[in-house]
Motif scaffolding. Structure first.
Motif, mmCIF file in Angstrom:
data_model
loop_
_atom_site.group_PDB
_atom_site.id
_atom_site.type_symbol
_atom_site.label_atom_id
_atom_site.label_comp_id
_atom_site.label_asym_id
_atom_site.label_seq_id
_atom_site.Cartn_x
_atom_site.Cartn_y
_atom_site.Cartn_z
ATOM 1 N N SER A 49 -18.683 -8.057 19.261
ATOM 2 C CA SER A 49 -19.523 -6.877 19.434
ATOM 3 C C SER A 49 -20.074 -6.353 18.117
ATOM 4 N N ASP A 50 -19.388 -6.649 16.997
ATOM 5 C CA ASP A 50 -19.870 -6.114 15.726
ATOM 6 C C ASP A 50 -20.803 -7.086 15.017
ATOM 7 N N TYR A 51 -21.170 -8.176 15.675
ATOM 8 C CA TYR A 51 -22.139 -9.113 15.118
ATOM 9 C C TYR A 51 -23.445 -9.038 15.910
ATOM 10 N N MET A 52 -24.504 -9.493 15.296
ATOM 11 C CA MET A 52 -25.788 -9.588 15.976
ATOM 12 C C MET A 52 -25.649 -10.533 17.171
ATOM 13 N N ALA A 55 -29.383 -13.133 21.245
ATOM 14 C CA ALA A 55 -30.736 -12.697 21.604
ATOM 15 C C ALA A 55 -31.411 -11.991 20.426
ATOM 16 N N GLU A 56 -30.660 -11.135 19.737
ATOM 17 C CA GLU A 56 -31.202 -10.459 18.553
ATOM 18 C C GLU A 56 -31.473 -11.471 17.442
ATOM 19 N N ALA A 57 -30.536 -12.402 17.270
ATOM 20 C CA ALA A 57 -30.685 -13.401 16.216
ATOM 21 C C ALA A 57 -31.920 -14.273 16.436
ATOM 22 N N GLU A 58 -32.214 -14.576 17.685
ATOM 23 C CA GLU A 58 -33.391 -15.396 17.969
ATOM 24 C C GLU A 58 -34.679 -14.691 17.547
ATOM 25 N N LYS A 59 -34.650 -13.353 17.550
ATOM 26 C CA LYS A 59 -35.822 -12.609 17.079
ATOM 27 C C LYS A 59 -35.868 -12.563 15.554
ATOM 28 N N VAL A 60 -34.729 -12.226 14.939
ATOM 29 C CA VAL A 60 -34.674 -12.129 13.475
ATOM 30 C C VAL A 60 -34.945 -13.475 12.826
ATOM 31 N N TYR A 61 -34.427 -14.535 13.429
ATOM 32 C CA TYR A 61 -34.556 -15.873 12.860
ATOM 33 C C TYR A 61 -35.581 -16.718 13.613
ATOM 34 N N GLY A 62 -36.552 -16.046 14.203
ATOM 35 C CA GLY A 62 -37.619 -16.738 14.904
ATOM 36 C C GLY A 62 -38.613 -17.378 13.947
ATOM 37 N N PRO A 63 -39.653 -18.012 14.469
ATOM 38 C CA PRO A 63 -40.648 -18.678 13.617
ATOM 39 C C PRO A 63 -41.406 -17.685 12.748
ATOM 40 N N VAL A 64 -41.866 -18.162 11.605
ATOM 41 C CA VAL A 64 -42.668 -17.348 10.680
ATOM 42 C C VAL A 64 -44.010 -18.070 10.537
ATOM 43 N N PRO A 65 -44.933 -17.829 11.450
ATOM 44 C CA PRO A 65 -46.177 -18.615 11.498
ATOM 45 C C PRO A 65 -47.195 -18.292 10.423
ATOM 46 N N ASP A 66 -47.080 -17.122 9.781
ATOM 47 C CA ASP A 66 -48.110 -16.703 8.835
ATOM 48 C C ASP A 66 -47.869 -17.189 7.413
ATOM 49 N N GLU A 67 -46.830 -17.973 7.203
ATOM 50 C CA GLU A 67 -46.562 -18.516 5.877
ATOM 51 C C GLU A 67 -47.571 -19.611 5.521
ATOM 52 N N LYS A 68 -47.663 -19.937 4.247
ATOM 53 C CA LYS A 68 -48.519 -21.034 3.777
ATOM 54 C C LYS A 68 -48.186 -22.310 4.528
ATOM 55 N N VAL A 79 -25.227 -21.554 14.052
ATOM 56 C CA VAL A 79 -24.742 -20.642 13.013
ATOM 57 C C VAL A 79 -23.630 -19.775 13.580
ATOM 58 N N ASN A 80 -22.517 -19.697 12.890
ATOM 59 C CA ASN A 80 -21.461 -18.779 13.303
ATOM 60 C C ASN A 80 -22.029 -17.361 13.238
ATOM 61 N N PRO A 81 -21.917 -16.572 14.299
ATOM 62 C CA PRO A 81 -22.510 -15.224 14.315
ATOM 63 C C PRO A 81 -22.088 -14.340 13.147
ATOM 64 N N LYS A 82 -20.935 -14.592 12.544
ATOM 65 C CA LYS A 82 -20.509 -13.744 11.428
ATOM 66 C C LYS A 82 -21.405 -13.919 10.212
ATOM 67 N N TYR A 83 -22.241 -14.966 10.207
ATOM 68 C CA TYR A 83 -23.138 -15.189 9.077
ATOM 69 C C TYR A 83 -24.549 -14.664 9.314
ATOM 70 N N PHE A 84 -24.793 -14.034 10.462
ATOM 71 C CA PHE A 84 -26.094 -13.419 10.669
ATOM 72 C C PHE A 84 -26.231 -12.198 9.759
ATOM 73 N N ARG A 85 -27.451 -11.896 9.380
ATOM 74 C CA ARG A 85 -27.733 -10.753 8.504
ATOM 75 C C ARG A 85 -27.167 -9.465 9.098
ATOM 76 N N LYS A 86 -26.602 -8.627 8.223
ATOM 77 C CA LYS A 86 -25.960 -7.411 8.725
ATOM 78 C C LYS A 86 -25.856 -6.379 7.608
#
Length: 235
Positions: A49-52, A55-68, A79-86
């Motif tokens: 419960s204290d990790y992302m 579903a949230e991680a899929e948004k945060v770590y989704g594609p970045v299409p506007d890059e070069k 990825v082990n959930p404990k390593y998601f940004r927090k």
């Protein structure tokens, strides 16, 4: 000097550093792992419960299409959930913006002040290539050129085709962003770089550098000016 033999022994990273995205042009994993046997089995924990959440991680770590070079989404199931940004509580006397690398726990912290820090999951140096001490960001680059050091080419001759540099792109080992670490006005050969290999997070597999998922590295890079203090804790 605070650096140990891992710097002098440029098995480290030369002008580049360590790999990030999967390469179609060369066996990128060979450069990433060097002589290491490979990754340890990655035990994926359930979403506490204290990790992302995934579903949230899929948004945060989704594609970045506007890059070069458009960045694909991370397969967050690897990825082990404990390593998601927090944002976490982290007591420190260091000034806001300071970066603290904790290789023993596979985390990178950005001090935010008032006892808080942004925490990112990371990969770190393998046995024999770790170092600790203070440095600072002496240079930073987007989609940088990677140049393997001569010591790496001696160990891994296949890297010789890039002796004059590998242009930036999704196949480049440094990925989308890199922070070059300096001491006393000199480049240490160590970096904080971006990787698109989720399996590496939470593992010691580099020649001393520290890798964050590309989406995390873009976030850290955007908030890190030149001269930012970097502290690498003992493993």
């Amino acid at each position: 000097m605070i650096m140990d033999r891992g710097i002098a022994e440029a098995g480290a990273m030369g002008e580049g550093a360590l790999p990030g995205p999967r390469s179609r042009l060369l066996n990128r994993r060979a450069f990433l792992f060097g002589s290491a046997a490979g990754l340890a089995a990655l035990g994926l924990a359930g979403c506490a419960s204290d990790y992302m959440s995934l579903a949230e991680a899929e948004k945060v770590y989704g594609p970045v299409p506007d890059e070069k070079f458009p960045i694909p989404a991370v397969d967050v199931s690897k990825v082990n959930p404990k390593y998601f940004r927090k944002t976490v509580r982290y007591d420190s006397n260091e000034a806001p913006g300071t970066i603290i690398i904790d290789p023993g726990k596979y985390y990178v912290y950005r001090i935010e002040g008032e006892g808080n820090a942004t925490r990112y999951g990371a990969n770190v140096g393998r046995d024999g290539f770790r170092w600790s001490g203070e440095a600072y960001v002496g240079r930073k680059a987007e989609w940088p050129t990677w140049t393997p050091p001569k010591e790496m080419i001696a160990r891994q001759p296949e890297a010789g085709k890039y002796a004059r540099g590998m242009p930036g792109g999704l196949d480049n080992p440094l990925g989308a962003r890199v922070l070059y670490l300096y001491q006393y006005g000199m480049y240490t050969l160590y970096t904080i770089y971006s990787t698109s290999d989720p399996e590496t997070i939470g593992n010691g597999i580099t020649s001393g550098c520290t890798g964050l998922l590309s989406q995390d590295m873009i976030d850290l890079y955007s908030r890190t000016p030149i001269k930012t203090k970097v502290i690498v804790l003992p493993a």
